[in-house]
Scaffold this motif. Structure first.
Motif, PDB file in Angstrom:
ATOM      1  N   HIS A  17      -4.172  15.058   5.182  1.00 16.98           N
ATOM      2  CA  HIS A  17      -3.620  13.831   4.608  1.00 16.98           C
ATOM      3  C   HIS A  17      -4.571  12.637   4.644  1.00 16.98           C
ATOM      4  N   LEU A  18      -5.790  12.826   5.101  1.00 13.53           N
ATOM      5  CA  LEU A  18      -6.788  11.768   5.025  1.00 13.53           C
ATOM      6  C   LEU A  18      -7.365  11.720   3.613  1.00 13.53           C
ATOM      7  N   TYR A  19      -7.552  10.506   3.081  1.00 13.09           N
ATOM      8  CA  TYR A  19      -8.178  10.371   1.764  1.00 13.09           C
ATOM      9  C   TYR A  19      -8.893   9.025   1.695  1.00 13.09           C
ATOM     10  N   MET A  22     -12.764  -8.003   6.264  1.00 11.76           N
ATOM     11  CA  MET A  22     -11.914  -6.851   6.568  1.00 11.76           C
ATOM     12  C   MET A  22     -12.751  -5.630   6.949  1.00 11.76           C
ATOM     13  N   LEU A  23     -13.857  -5.426   6.241  1.00  6.88           N
ATOM     14  CA  LEU A  23     -14.680  -4.238   6.460  1.00  6.88           C
ATOM     15  C   LEU A  23     -15.380  -4.248   7.823  1.00  6.88           C
ATOM     16  N   LYS A  24     -15.480  -5.431   8.431  1.00  3.88           N
ATOM     17  CA  LYS A  24     -16.086  -5.501   9.770  1.00  3.88           C
ATOM     18  C   LYS A  24     -15.260  -4.727  10.790  1.00  3.88           C
ATOM     19  N   HIS A  25     -13.988  -4.512  10.498  1.00  6.03           N
ATOM     20  CA  HIS A  25     -13.075  -3.932  11.481  1.00  6.03           C
ATOM     21  C   HIS A  25     -12.548  -2.563  11.057  1.00  6.03           C
ATOM     22  N   MET A  26     -13.238  -1.919  10.140  1.00  8.37           N
ATOM     23  CA  MET A  26     -12.796  -0.585   9.742  1.00  8.37           C
ATOM     24  C   MET A  26     -13.992   0.275   9.330  1.00  8.37           C
ATOM     25  N   PRO A  27     -13.898   1.587   9.565  1.00  8.78           N
ATOM     26  CA  PRO A  27     -14.968   2.474   9.102  1.00  8.78           C
ATOM     27  C   PRO A  27     -14.994   2.494   7.584  1.00  8.78           C
ATOM     28  N   HIS A  28     -16.182   2.453   6.999  1.00 11.88           N
ATOM     29  CA  HIS A  28     -16.308   2.459   5.547  1.00 11.88           C
ATOM     30  C   HIS A  28     -17.701   2.952   5.164  1.00 11.88           C
ATOM     31  N   GLU A  29     -17.842   3.267   3.912  1.00 11.28           N
ATOM     32  CA  GLU A  29     -19.146   3.683   3.389  1.00 11.28           C
ATOM     33  C   GLU A  29     -19.510   2.764   2.236  1.00 11.28           C
ATOM     34  N   SER A  30     -20.623   2.037   2.387  1.00 12.21           N
ATOM     35  CA  SER A  30     -21.061   1.108   1.352  1.00 12.21           C
ATOM     36  C   SER A  30     -21.747   1.856   0.223  1.00 12.21           C
ATOM     37  N   LEU A  31     -21.304   1.587  -1.006  1.00 13.39           N
ATOM     38  CA  LEU A  31     -21.870   2.213  -2.201  1.00 13.39           C
ATOM     39  C   LEU A  31     -21.988   1.139  -3.278  1.00 13.39           C
ATOM     40  N   HIS A  32     -23.251   0.817  -3.663  1.00 11.43           N
ATOM     41  CA  HIS A  32     -23.484  -0.280  -4.592  1.00 11.43           C
ATOM     42  C   HIS A  32     -22.869  -1.552  -3.997  1.00 11.43           C
ATOM     43  N   ASP A  33     -22.041  -2.276  -4.750  1.00  8.63           N
ATOM     44  CA  ASP A  33     -21.364  -3.443  -4.173  1.00  8.63           C
ATOM     45  C   ASP A  33     -19.895  -3.127  -3.914  1.00  8.63           C
ATOM     46  N   LEU A  82     -16.097   2.545   0.207  1.00  7.06           N
ATOM     47  CA  LEU A  82     -15.020   3.511   0.383  1.00  7.06           C
ATOM     48  C   LEU A  82     -14.337   3.216   1.710  1.00  7.06           C
ATOM     49  N   ILE A  83     -13.005   3.066   1.673  1.00 11.86           N
ATOM     50  CA  ILE A  83     -12.239   2.933   2.903  1.00 11.86           C
ATOM     51  C   ILE A  83     -11.294   4.125   2.997  1.00 11.86           C
ATOM     52  N   ALA A 127       6.488   6.789  -1.039  1.00  9.74           N
ATOM     53  CA  ALA A 127       5.036   6.658  -1.173  1.00  9.74           C
ATOM     54  C   ALA A 127       4.527   5.603  -0.191  1.00  9.74           C
ATOM     55  N   SER A 128       3.683   6.010   0.737  1.00  7.25           N
ATOM     56  CA  SER A 128       3.198   5.088   1.764  1.00  7.25           C
ATOM     57  C   SER A 128       1.920   5.629   2.381  1.00  7.25           C
ATOM     58  N   SER A 129       1.188   4.746   3.052  1.00 10.61           N
ATOM     59  CA  SER A 129      -0.058   5.151   3.698  1.00 10.61           C
ATOM     60  C   SER A 129      -0.398   4.175   4.811  1.00 10.61           C
ATOM     61  N   ILE A 130      -1.320   4.589   5.669  1.00  9.09           N
ATOM     62  CA  ILE A 130      -1.843   3.739   6.734  1.00  9.09           C
ATOM     63  C   ILE A 130      -3.351   3.628   6.518  1.00  9.09           C
ATOM     64  N   THR A 131      -3.869   2.412   6.496  1.00 10.57           N
ATOM     65  CA  THR A 131      -5.307   2.205   6.364  1.00 10.57           C
ATOM     66  C   THR A 131      -5.980   2.435   7.714  1.00 10.57           C
ATOM     67  N   VAL A 132      -7.077   3.173   7.711  1.00 12.18           N
ATOM     68  CA  VAL A 132      -7.782   3.487   8.949  1.00 12.18           C
ATOM     69  C   VAL A 132      -8.666   2.304   9.346  1.00 12.18           C
ATOM     70  N   THR A 133      -8.362   1.688  10.479  1.00 11.32           N
ATOM     71  CA  THR A 133      -9.193   0.639  11.065  1.00 11.32           C
ATOM     72  C   THR A 133      -9.931   1.233  12.266  1.00 11.32           C
ATOM     73  N   ASP A 134     -10.762   0.410  12.895  1.00 11.42           N
ATOM     74  CA  ASP A 134     -11.460   0.886  14.097  1.00 11.42           C
ATOM     75  C   ASP A 134     -10.465   1.295  15.180  1.00 11.42           C
ATOM     76  N   LYS A 135      -9.380   0.516  15.313  1.00 12.72           N
ATOM     77  CA  LYS A 135      -8.357   0.840  16.313  1.00 12.72           C
ATOM     78  C   LYS A 135      -7.644   2.145  15.965  1.00 12.72           C
ATOM     79  N   THR A 136      -7.348   2.315  14.670  1.00 13.52           N
ATOM     80  CA  THR A 136      -6.689   3.551  14.237  1.00 13.52           C
ATOM     81  C   THR A 136      -7.568   4.757  14.525  1.00 13.52           C
ATOM     82  N   LEU A 137      -8.857   4.600  14.277  1.00 15.65           N
ATOM     83  CA  LEU A 137      -9.796   5.703  14.496  1.00 15.65           C
ATOM     84  C   LEU A 137      -9.809   6.131  15.961  1.00 15.65           C
ATOM     85  N   ASP A 138      -9.681   5.176  16.861  1.00 15.36           N
ATOM     86  CA  ASP A 138      -9.620   5.507  18.287  1.00 15.36           C
ATOM     87  C   ASP A 138      -8.397   6.367  18.591  1.00 15.36           C
TER      88      ASP A 138
END
Length: 416
Positions: free
Chosen positions: A107-109, A121-132, A135-136, A148-159
């Motif tokens: 279920h990760l996407y 916002m990106l300072k506090h979540m894992p992401h991949e920089s592509l051009h400008d 990807l979160i 229909a619902s989802s949870i955004t993965v932050t640094d805390k969520t990743l822990d």
């Protein structure tokens, strides 16, 4: 009524519009939520001690409707109450199940957002920089929540997930094309669907010859040969451009290289390069879309335009691609083969120095160089050295080939 007064009115009286059982032990909370592109929205949440989840109802567009669309407060309160009742859950969700590795692996996407507008916002979540863009990562919770619902993965969520970034990215890369299959449609098909939906909402039915009328209208108009790339859900489908192999499939479908216009976070517009539209005009088009067509600021992706070269399989900004095309022509005019690496080095030199360099410029630098110092920027010197070395290698290869031809010609002459 001011915005603040409107919010207080809704907060203070919304429970009066709910059934008696929904008012019992209910606490109304209003808070500010930071959304995509650093947009702040005021959300209303009704909490109960026996549940750990409740829908958030954003009030900003209700206030806009109150001011501009003539909706009275009574109508708005009824609408909010109905929306809440539709999405309210009468039970808690199993958070342990959400973060269970077996659930996460299916279920990760990923989705894509603009990088500059979301820098904080990106300072506090894992992401991949592509051009400008960036990807979160999200966890699809529809199966558990029921809507229909989802949870955004932050640094805390990743822990809590007990998973490293690389593992999460690998799982999301495999899951996303499966969970959110991409779709590529012609602009004509998209416009046709919009017309039909609007007319049906106005009371017409397919039996009234609706489809035939729309087809006749479209046939009378000149619609550019463009395409929409998104996902089948129609939500956050711009990420489809980063699905493995999708851009190659698009190139096969449309017959060559193309520009990518991020019309919103939900889809991108594909413009074949064969129609000859300058990318500068396309940039103006994207900015016009972002200024006037996109429903709200949270849906803007970027103001940029991108290029995909079906031959080299390079995904660049349109400006970078134009610069590389110019470099390739310069290299060819100088009598050398514009290899991918040679073009990239010459283009990077331009990017570093802010000046377009031709091979003739570099030859002059080489002739006038002292102690192999060509430029005040040490990194630029590295690119200049690589360019000179590759050109010298091509020249040497040509000389060797000419010598081999001459040797073969001499060997072929019969002895007297």
């Amino acid at each position: 009524m001011s915005y603040e007064e409107f919010i207080e009115e809704v907060k203070g009286h919304i429970l009066d519009y709910l059934p008696a059982e929904a008012r019992e032990n209910a606490t109304v909370v209003v808070d500010v939520f930071k959304k995509n592109n650093a947009v702040n929205l005021t959300g209303l949440v009704i909490r109960y001690p026996e549940t750990n989840i409740s829908p958030t109802i954003y009030l900003d567009h209700y206030y806009t409707a109150y001011l501009n669309a003539g909706k009275d407060l009574e109508e708005i309160m009824l609408d909010i109450a109905e929306t809440y009742q539709t999405y309210r859950l009468d039970h808690s969700i199993d958070t342990e199940r959400i973060f269970n590795p077996d659930y996460l692996k299916d279920h990760l996407y990923f989705t894509v957002v603009g990088q500059t507008a979301n820098a904080e916002m990106l300072k506090h979540m894992p992401h991949e920089s592509l051009h400008d863009m960036a990807l979160i990562y999200k966890i699809d919770t529809t199966e558990i929540v029921g809507d229909a619902s989802s949870i955004t993965v932050t640094d805390k969520t990743l822990d809590v997930m007990q998973m490293d970034v690389c593992e999460m990215q690998e799982i999301a890369s495999q899951n996303t094309p499966v969970l959110k299959p991409y779709t590529l449609r012609t602009l004509t098909d998209v416009i046709r669907e919009m017309y039909i939906n609007d007319l049906q909402n106005g009371g017409m039915s397919l039996a009234d010859g609706l489809e035939e009328a729309v087809d006749a209208l479209l046939n009378s108009q000149s619609v550019p040969p463009m395409y929409y790339l998104g996902n089948q859900e129609g939500m956050y489908g711009a990420a489809a451009m980063y699905y493995p192999g999708v851009l190659d499939e698009v190139a096969k479908t449309i017959g060559g290289s193309f520009y990518i216009l991020p019309s919103s976070v939900h889809e991108v517009l594909i413009v074949p390069k064969s129609i000859g539209m300058p990318y500068e005009e396309l940039i103006h088009l994207v900015r016009d879309i972002n200024d006037s067509v996109v429903i709200n600021d949270t849906e803007i992706l970027t103001d940029n335009v991108y290029s995909y070269n079906s031959r080299t399989r390079e995904f660049l900004t349109a400006a970078e691609a134009a610069e590389r095309d110019l470099c390739a022509r310069d290299i060819q005019n100088a009598g050398f083969k514009p290899t991918k690496q040679l073009v990239a080095n010459l283009s990077q030199l331009t990017h570093l120095t802010g000046k377009h360099h031709t091979l003739e410029d570099i030859s002059d630098l080489q002739r006038n160089a002292k102690r192999m110092v060509y430029h005040t920027n040490p990194e630029a010197n590295q690119y200049i050295s690589r360019i000179i070395q590759e050109c010298a290698g091509q020249e040497l290869a040509r000389l060797q080939q000419a010598q081999e031809v001459a040797t073969a010609a001499v060997a072929a002459v019969p002895e007297a």
